[in-house]
Enzyme design. Structure first.
Site, PDB file in Angstrom:
ATOM      1  N   GLU A  26      31.418   0.667  49.069  1.00  0.00           N
ATOM      2  CA  GLU A  26      32.820   0.239  49.222  1.00  0.00           C
ATOM      3  C   GLU A  26      33.712   0.984  50.148  1.00  0.00           C
ATOM      4  O   GLU A  26      33.808   2.352  50.281  1.00  0.00           O
ATOM      5  CB  GLU A  26      33.330   0.693  47.571  1.00  0.00           C
ATOM      6  CG  GLU A  26      32.970  -0.040  46.493  1.00  0.00           C
ATOM      7  CD  GLU A  26      32.799   0.530  45.224  1.00  0.00           C
ATOM      8  OE1 GLU A  26      33.687   1.483  45.120  1.00  0.00           O
ATOM      9  OE2 GLU A  26      32.298   0.125  44.060  1.00  0.00           O
ATOM     10  N   GLU A  57      29.113  -1.522  41.571  1.00  0.00           N
ATOM     11  CA  GLU A  57      28.045  -0.574  41.717  1.00  0.00           C
ATOM     12  C   GLU A  57      26.602  -1.049  41.307  1.00  0.00           C
ATOM     13  O   GLU A  57      25.685  -0.832  42.136  1.00  0.00           O
ATOM     14  CB  GLU A  57      28.305   0.689  41.054  1.00  0.00           C
ATOM     15  CG  GLU A  57      29.643   1.572  41.549  1.00  0.00           C
ATOM     16  CD  GLU A  57      30.758   0.930  41.134  1.00  0.00           C
ATOM     17  OE1 GLU A  57      32.049   1.195  41.933  1.00  0.00           O
ATOM     18  OE2 GLU A  57      31.041   0.045  40.165  1.00  0.00           O
ATOM     19  N   ASP A  82      31.341   9.314  39.781  1.00  0.00           N
ATOM     20  CA  ASP A  82      31.819   8.912  38.422  1.00  0.00           C
ATOM     21  C   ASP A  82      31.751   7.305  38.232  1.00  0.00           C
ATOM     22  O   ASP A  82      31.593   6.986  37.122  1.00  0.00           O
ATOM     23  CB  ASP A  82      33.484   9.133  38.196  1.00  0.00           C
ATOM     24  CG  ASP A  82      33.712  10.571  38.604  1.00  0.00           C
ATOM     25  OD1 ASP A  82      33.398  10.988  39.642  1.00  0.00           O
ATOM     26  OD2 ASP A  82      34.273  11.423  37.708  1.00  0.00           O
ATOM     27  N   HIS A 126      37.273  10.988  38.691  1.00  0.00           N
ATOM     28  CA  HIS A 126      36.718  11.169  39.950  1.00  0.00           C
ATOM     29  C   HIS A 126      36.452  12.511  40.407  1.00  0.00           C
ATOM     30  O   HIS A 126      36.194  12.982  41.547  1.00  0.00           O
ATOM     31  CB  HIS A 126      38.315  11.063  41.288  1.00  0.00           C
ATOM     32  CG  HIS A 126      38.691   9.785  41.145  1.00  0.00           C
ATOM     33  ND1 HIS A 126      39.521   9.270  39.874  1.00  0.00           N
ATOM     34  CD2 HIS A 126      38.744   8.644  41.839  1.00  0.00           C
ATOM     35  CE1 HIS A 126      39.937   8.105  40.242  1.00  0.00           C
ATOM     36  NE2 HIS A 126      39.401   7.713  41.214  1.00  0.00           N
TER      37      HIS A 126
END
Length: 334
Positions: A26, A57, A82, A126
């Site tokens: 990403e 993901e 995460d 995060h």
């Protein structure tokens, strides 16, 4: 180099050496990654070897498994550790088992890079440290460097490995180590902190720990950001602690750990992740099994809280020099 520069250099070196190495994830292409770890790679190697992926993901990891099985060596980035959980089934059920379920007919040379840990005020989604999940999965290697030199050497070794590697990158160390208590660099700089990173090719073995700080009074077992926190605690307390930087969390360099603990007779385990079922529990069990008759004090653990990641109390959540120093004092005075 900073750690970010070292990681970028590792990917650059390997993309230049091997046309089968590709980088994607990403925002890693045109944008160069949210932390700029891949900056410039697309311009240098083109959009077929460094490109952006959809926000999926499981798709990123799933395609990486297929590419690896066909002979490529993908390096994929999960933007934050995460975010990896949607890809867990691909990692556990497919990636980790491919070599074994095919009796060696296929390998899975996929490296999954993930920024991990706190320190950027990113909150619960995060800031997690999920290394213990991956050490439980047979067939995976799990790596977390503490300094730029190791980061580059370990990443090159990971890309060359025929086994899949979970490569965890502590965000607090991206631009230099911190004192573990405040958002400022450690002073004075250690020679290991930044700089002194070769431009070209070299590797750091995926199976060896490093004696970060020699000592005789107590052994500290740690990795990532907590290496620097432990070093700060040892300086502040004046305790002659031997700090072992695991580097490769799994497979584990048990020989270096055992030799150190047998020498010092005392052990403190430090990690940022939550305490219960954290990797420190495994380290504690191994030290107990292999060094019981040499131990002169109970093994201490210093970890994050057993709680969802506390955004407002982030710096209290981290094991800092005060908490680590108290554990060192307990160990040497027991």
């Amino acid at each position: 180099m900073t750690m970010i520069q070292a990681l970028r250099s590792a990917m650059d070196v390997m993309m230049e050496r091997d046309d089968n190495v590709i980088v994607y994830g990403e925002d890693v292409g045109y944008f160069g990654g949210v932390f700029r770890a891949t900056e410039g790679l697309q311009a240098k190697y083109g959009t077929s070897r460094c490109f952006d992926a959809p926000i999926s993901e499981s798709g990123i990891v799933g395609t990486g498994i297929g590419m690896a099985a066909y002979g490529l060596r993908p390096v994929v980035e999960i933007q934050f550790a995460d975010y990896v959980y949607p890809a867990t089934d691909q990692i556990v059920s497919e990636l980790a088992r491919l070599r074994h379920r095919s009796a060696g007919d296929f390998t899975a040379p996929l490296t999954i890079r993930m920024p991990c840990g706190g320190g950027i005020y990113g909150g619960q989604t995060h800031s997690q440290s999920p290394e213990a999940f991956f050490t439980h999965v047979c067939g995976l290697r799990t790596v977390m460097p503490s300094n730029p030199y190791d980061a580059k050497g370990l990443l090159i070794a990971s890309i060359e490995s025929d086994d899949p590697v979970i490569f965890l990158e502590p965000k607090r160390l991206y631009n230099g180590p911190f004192d573990g208590q405040h958002d400022k660099p450690v002073v004075p700089w250690s020679k290991h902190a930044m700089g002194r990173v070769p431009e070209g090719y070299y590797t750091v073995p995926l199976t060896s720990a490093a004696i970060f700080r020699p000592g005789k009074a107590v052994t500290v077992l740690t990795y990532g950001t907590m290496v620097w926190v432990s070093e700060c605690a040892a300086r502040e307390t004046g305790i002659d602690a031997e700090i072992i930087d695991l580097r490769s969390i799994w497979p584990l360099d048990l020989e270096t750990i055992v030799n150190s603990v047998k020498k010092t007779g005392r052990c403190v385990v430090v990690h940022e992740a939550t305490r219960t079922s954290g990797f420190g529990a495994e380290l504690t069990a191994l030290v107990q099994e292999h060094c019981f008759y040499q131990l002169e004090a109970p093994i201490e653990r210093v970890t994050g809280w057993d709680t969802p990641y506390p955004h407002a109390q982030e710096w209290a959540y981290f094991p800092g020099p005060a908490r680590v120093g108290a554990a060192l004092q307990r160990a040497v005075e027991a």
